[in-house]
Design an enzyme around this catalytic site. Sequence first.
Site, PDB file in Angstrom:
ATOM      1  N   CYS A  25       0.439   1.485   0.489  1.00 50.05           N
ATOM      2  CA  CYS A  25      -0.315   0.593   1.369  1.00 50.05           C
ATOM      3  C   CYS A  25      -1.490   1.282   2.058  1.00 50.05           C
ATOM      4  CB  CYS A  25       0.611  -0.010   2.421  1.00 50.05           C
ATOM      5  SG  CYS A  25       1.866  -1.084   1.711  1.00 50.05           S
ATOM      6  N   HIS A  69     -11.433 -13.805   3.483  1.00 47.60           N
ATOM      7  CA  HIS A  69     -12.218 -13.021   2.530  1.00 47.60           C
ATOM      8  C   HIS A  69     -13.030 -11.914   3.213  1.00 47.60           C
ATOM      9  CE1 HIS A  69     -11.051 -16.352  -0.039  1.00 47.60           C
ATOM     10  NE2 HIS A  69     -11.201 -15.492  -1.039  1.00 47.60           N
ATOM     11  N   GLU A 107       2.497 -11.456   4.983  1.00 48.28           N
ATOM     12  CA  GLU A 107       1.627 -10.869   3.959  1.00 48.28           C
ATOM     13  C   GLU A 107       2.113 -11.213   2.560  1.00 48.28           C
ATOM     14  OE1 GLU A 107      -0.086  -6.716   5.803  1.00 48.28           O
ATOM     15  OE2 GLU A 107       1.642  -6.625   4.497  1.00 48.28           O
TER      16      GLU A 107
END
EC number: 4.-.-.-
Length: 121
Positions: A25, A69, A107
């Site tokens: 990650c 985004h 997530e």
Amino acid sequence: MFRICKEFHFCASHSLDTLPEGHKCAGLHGHNYIVYLELESETLDDTGFIIDFHELDTFKAYIDEEFDHKHLNNVMDLPPTTENVAYHFYTWCKARWPQTSAVRVSETPKTWAEYRPRPAS
């Protein structure tokens, strides 16, 4: 106690620079986030609502304009962990709607973090 919840979605990237090198990650990656905004109240307004769901369109606009985004490292002052994203959204919403009781951010379909303050003693 009355409680309502509304779900919001956005896609964003981040990297968790505080993790050790080689952690999966730590590098640049992205998620399809789901945000759950929870509000609660002991009373309802004259229309029978805690709040009209349409009033929460402001939060959707904020997410769409500032987070969707985007690279979260460039948007947030704190490391963009799920916990910090939940806390950020909680404080933003609480400043606008005092009935805000929690924000949960997911997530992945199997993971989420939530910010919910401790009840006052």
